[in-house]
Scaffold this motif. Structure first.
Motif, mmCIF file in Angstrom:
data_model
loop_
_atom_site.group_PDB
_atom_site.id
_atom_site.type_symbol
_atom_site.label_atom_id
_atom_site.label_comp_id
_atom_site.label_asym_id
_atom_site.label_seq_id
_atom_site.Cartn_x
_atom_site.Cartn_y
_atom_site.Cartn_z
ATOM 1 N N PRO A 195 0.831 -1.210 0.000
ATOM 2 C CA PRO A 195 0.000 0.000 0.000
ATOM 3 C C PRO A 195 0.865 1.260 0.000
ATOM 4 N N LEU A 196 0.364 2.293 -0.636
ATOM 5 C CA LEU A 196 1.079 3.566 -0.701
ATOM 6 C C LEU A 196 0.991 4.293 0.639
ATOM 7 N N PRO A 197 1.995 5.122 0.946
ATOM 8 C CA PRO A 197 1.897 5.949 2.154
ATOM 9 C C PRO A 197 0.615 6.788 2.115
ATOM 10 N N GLN A 198 0.045 7.034 3.273
ATOM 11 C CA GLN A 198 -1.236 7.747 3.389
ATOM 12 C C GLN A 198 -1.223 9.092 2.653
ATOM 13 N N ALA A 199 -0.159 9.864 2.805
ATOM 14 C CA ALA A 199 -0.101 11.186 2.166
ATOM 15 C C ALA A 199 -0.130 11.074 0.647
ATOM 16 N N LEU A 200 0.575 10.097 0.100
ATOM 17 C CA LEU A 200 0.576 9.904 -1.350
ATOM 18 C C LEU A 200 -0.791 9.409 -1.822
ATOM 19 N N ALA A 201 -1.385 8.484 -1.078
ATOM 20 C CA ALA A 201 -2.715 7.984 -1.454
ATOM 21 C C ALA A 201 -3.722 9.130 -1.486
ATOM 22 N N ARG A 202 -3.676 10.000 -0.477
ATOM 23 C CA ARG A 202 -4.604 11.135 -0.428
ATOM 24 C C ARG A 202 -4.342 12.072 -1.604
ATOM 25 N N ALA A 203 -3.068 12.343 -1.911
ATOM 26 C CA ALA A 203 -2.731 13.225 -3.038
ATOM 27 C C ALA A 203 -3.224 12.640 -4.363
ATOM 28 N N LEU A 204 -3.099 11.321 -4.533
ATOM 29 C CA LEU A 204 -3.590 10.673 -5.758
ATOM 30 C C LEU A 204 -5.097 10.832 -5.898
ATOM 31 N N VAL A 205 -5.817 10.514 -4.823
ATOM 32 C CA VAL A 205 -7.282 10.593 -4.857
ATOM 33 C C VAL A 205 -7.733 12.036 -5.088
#
Length: 164
Positions: free
Chosen positions: A93-103
């Protein structure tokens, strides 16, 4: 629907350019039958939209620091009223900050007009990871919803059940 050839060709060209930045694009996966997607949107609307989502994703990947190699899918769902939803399925899984930035980046792209739910996924390899070899994504939210339904669901129906 000529869209498959059109937007896959555009996608492959984008993937070559991205490889130099540590992000590898692995293609677009249609998560509904081509005739369903073709009845709900056109290649002329879908291809530019996916290109913009890809650009937003690439910006988020490139801005992230210290991301371990990962492989996965960015799943994009569109529905009437210019609405979109995004799910991620990356391993690890991607780091939370990167996942949020992607979404957030993908959701900021203006959704084309569609005549029903349209669902596609884009494959990525990040930080030296290769694009996934499996043909279909399985975001955790989807797996839980499918299990709860107890019966097989068409992708569009599954997405409508969990749309937030």
């Amino acid at each position: 629907m000529r869209s498959t050839i059109t937007f896959l060709a555009a996608w492959l060209c984008a993937g070559v350019a991205q490889a130099a930045s540590g992000v590898t694009a692995g293609g677009v996966v249609l998560l509904q039958p081509e005739q369903v997607i073709g009845a709900r949107t056109s290649a002329d609307q879908l291809a530019p939209y996916l290109k913009q989502v890809d650009s937003a994703a690439t910006r988020a990947f490139n801005a992230a620091k210290g991301v371990p190699p990962s492989s996965g899918f960015l799943v994009v769902a569109m529905r009437p009223g210019e609405q979109s939803n995004i799910w991620l399925d990356f391993n690890p899984p991607l780091p939370q900050a990167l996942a949020r930035a992607l979404v957030d980046g993908a959701k900021a792209v203006r959704v084309p007009a569609v005549k029903g739910t349209v669902v596609v996924a884009m494959k990525y390899g990040v930080a030296g990871g290769s694009a996934p070899s499996q043909p279909m994504p399985s975001p955790p939210e989807w797996t839980a919803a499918a299990r709860a339904a107890g019966v097989p669901l068409e992708t569009g129906d599954l997405v409508e059940r969990i749309w937030k």
